[in-house]
Scaffold this motif. Structure first.
Motif, PDB file in Angstrom:
ATOM      1  N   SER A  38      74.260  14.280  32.552  1.00 45.24           N
ATOM      2  CA  SER A  38      75.266  13.990  33.572  1.00 45.24           C
ATOM      3  C   SER A  38      76.215  12.860  33.213  1.00 45.24           C
ATOM      4  O   SER A  38      77.339  12.813  33.717  1.00 45.24           O
ATOM      5  CB  SER A  38      74.575  13.676  34.907  1.00 45.24           C
ATOM      6  N   ASP A  60      77.094  18.002  35.823  1.00 44.92           N
ATOM      7  CA  ASP A  60      76.409  17.476  37.001  1.00 44.92           C
ATOM      8  C   ASP A  60      75.483  18.561  37.527  1.00 44.92           C
ATOM      9  O   ASP A  60      75.938  19.622  37.968  1.00 44.92           O
ATOM     10  CB  ASP A  60      77.437  17.076  38.058  1.00 44.92           C
ATOM     11  N   GLY A  62      73.964  18.905  40.171  1.00 48.79           N
ATOM     12  CA  GLY A  62      74.093  19.220  41.592  1.00 48.79           C
ATOM     13  C   GLY A  62      75.403  19.883  41.964  1.00 48.79           C
ATOM     14  O   GLY A  62      75.615  20.208  43.138  1.00 48.79           O
ATOM     15  N   ASP A  63      76.281  20.099  41.007  1.00 55.71           N
ATOM     16  CA  ASP A  63      77.594  20.689  41.269  1.00 55.71           C
ATOM     17  C   ASP A  63      77.516  22.191  41.053  1.00 55.71           C
ATOM     18  O   ASP A  63      77.416  22.664  39.920  1.00 55.71           O
ATOM     19  CB  ASP A  63      78.629  20.051  40.338  1.00 55.71           C
ATOM     20  N   VAL A  64      77.590  22.948  42.139  1.00 61.12           N
ATOM     21  CA  VAL A  64      77.424  24.398  42.047  1.00 61.12           C
ATOM     22  C   VAL A  64      78.492  25.016  41.153  1.00 61.12           C
ATOM     23  O   VAL A  64      78.194  25.854  40.294  1.00 61.12           O
ATOM     24  CB  VAL A  64      77.443  25.036  43.451  1.00 61.12           C
ATOM     25  N   GLN A  67      77.899  24.786  37.422  1.00 63.99           N
ATOM     26  CA  GLN A  67      76.889  25.630  36.783  1.00 63.99           C
ATOM     27  C   GLN A  67      77.530  26.841  36.109  1.00 63.99           C
ATOM     28  O   GLN A  67      77.045  27.317  35.074  1.00 63.99           O
ATOM     29  CB  GLN A  67      75.836  26.080  37.806  1.00 63.99           C
ATOM     30  N   ALA A 109      70.822  18.955  46.389  1.00 66.54           N
ATOM     31  CA  ALA A 109      71.816  19.519  45.470  1.00 66.54           C
ATOM     32  C   ALA A 109      71.344  19.461  44.024  1.00 66.54           C
ATOM     33  O   ALA A 109      71.431  20.453  43.290  1.00 66.54           O
ATOM     34  CB  ALA A 109      73.141  18.781  45.625  1.00 66.54           C
ATOM     35  N   LYS A 113      69.551  23.066  44.757  1.00 63.49           N
ATOM     36  CA  LYS A 113      70.728  23.931  44.920  1.00 63.49           C
ATOM     37  C   LYS A 113      71.413  24.207  43.586  1.00 63.49           C
ATOM     38  O   LYS A 113      71.702  25.368  43.246  1.00 63.49           O
ATOM     39  CB  LYS A 113      71.708  23.287  45.896  1.00 63.49           C
ATOM     40  N   GLY A 114      71.673  23.140  42.822  1.00 59.58           N
ATOM     41  CA  GLY A 114      72.298  23.326  41.518  1.00 59.58           C
ATOM     42  C   GLY A 114      71.482  24.212  40.598  1.00 59.58           C
ATOM     43  O   GLY A 114      72.018  25.161  40.001  1.00 59.58           O
TER      44      GLY A 114
END
Length: 249
Positions: A38, A60, A62-64, A67, A109, A113-114
Motif C-alpha cells: 500500500s 490499496d 481496501g479500494d474496490v 482491485q 474494507a 470487502k477489498g
C-alpha cells in the motif's frame, strides 16, 4: 524444491512480514510472483530486495476499484493466475464503545470487502487447477477482548473459504485458510507508539502461548506453500491453525 515451478502467484500485502516471506519462499519454489503493497516506501523496499524476481504493484487493499487495476496488471504481465494468497490486512483493537464508524468501515474494507472484490476481479484469470489461500486469524475463534471488529472480518474470511470452495470447485479452484496466532511481524510494533506498551503487550501475549514464543513468518509461509502446491490437491475449504497451541487453552 520446485513445488511451485512455473506457477503464477499473487500475494497481497507482500511487501513485509508474512507476505514478503511467502514471496521469498514462492520464488525459491519456482513460482513467478506478483505482490501488492500500500505504501510507496514498502513497495520500493520490496523491489530493492526482490528485484526482477517479482512484479510489484502499489495498491490499496481496501479500494474496490483498485482491485480491478491489480487484476489488469496480472492479466497484462502473466495472462493467468494459479495461486492467490490474500494476506493484506490491518489489525485494530479497541473496546466496543471506542469504535467509530470510520474505523469500522476501514477494517471491513481492507480485511474483507477489498479481498472479496479482488477475487471477483481475478476470477476470469484463474487457471484450472488453481488455489486461493486466505489469511485469517485465531482471533476468529478465541473471543479475545477488544478484537470484535478484527475477529469479525477474519471470521468472515473463514466463511468465504467454505462457501467459495463450493462455488468454485467445478472450475478447479480450491479455497483454503490459514489462521495464524501471534507472529513476529512489524504489525505488533504498530499497535502503540510507546515501546514499553508494545513490550508489555507482547509479553502478555507470549504468556498465553503454550510453546512460549511468537511464531515466525517463515513458519506461516511454509503452510501457504503447501496450500499453493499440488501437494494439497485434495484439501478444499479447510483451515490450518498455526498458533503454538494458543487456541487450545
Amino acid at each position: 524444491m520446485n513445488r511451485l515451478q512455473d506457477k503464477v502467484a499473487l500475494i497481497t500485502g507482500g511487501t513485509s512480514g508474512i507476505g514478503l516471506e511467502t514471496a521469498r519462499q514462492f520464488i525459491a519454489e519456482g513460482a513467478r510472483v506478483a505482490i501488492t503493497g500500500s505504501s510507496a516506501k514498502s513497495v520500493e523496499a520490496a523491489r530493492a530486495e526482490l528485484g526482477e524476481n517479482a512484479l510489484i504493484i502499489q495498491a490499496d487493499a481496501g479500494d474496490v476499484a483498485g482491485q480491478k487495476a491489480v487484476a489488469a496488471a496480472i492479466r497484462e504481465h502473466f495472462g493467468r493466475l494459479d495461486v492467490l494468497f490474500v494476506n493484506a490486512g490491518i489489525a485494530q483493537f479497541a473496546p466496543l464503545e471506542q469504535w467509530s464508524e470510520d474505523d469500522f468501515d476501514r477494517s471491513i474494507a481492507i480485511n474483507l470487502k477489498g479481498p472479496y472484490f479482488l477475487i471477483q476481479a481475478l476470477s476470469p484469470l484463474f487457471a484450472n487447477p488453481a488455489s486461493i489461500v486466505l489469511n485469517t486469524s485465531i482471533n476468529a475463534h478465541i473471543g479475545a477482548p477488544n478484537s470484535s471488529v478484527y475477529a469479525l472480518t477474519k471470521g468472515a474470511l473463514l466463511t468465504l473459504a467454505k462457501t467459495l470452495s463450493g462455488e468454485l470447485k467445478d472450475r478447479g479452484i480450491r479455497v483454503n485458510a490459514i489462521s495464524p496466532g501471534p507472529i513476529e511481524t512489524p504489525l505488533y510494533g504498530k499497535l502503540s507508539s510507546d515501546p514499553e506498551q508494545v513490550k508489555a503487550f507482547t509479553a502478555a501475549i507470549t504468556d498465553r502461548i503454550p510453546i512460549g514464543r511468537f511464531g515466525k513468518s517463515s513458519e506461516v509461509a511454509k503452510a501457504v506453500v503447501f496450500f499453493a502446491s499440488d501437494e494439497s490437491a485434495f484439501t478444499v475449504g479447510s483451515e490450518l491453525i498455526i498458533d503454538g497451541g494458543m487456541s487450545n487453552l
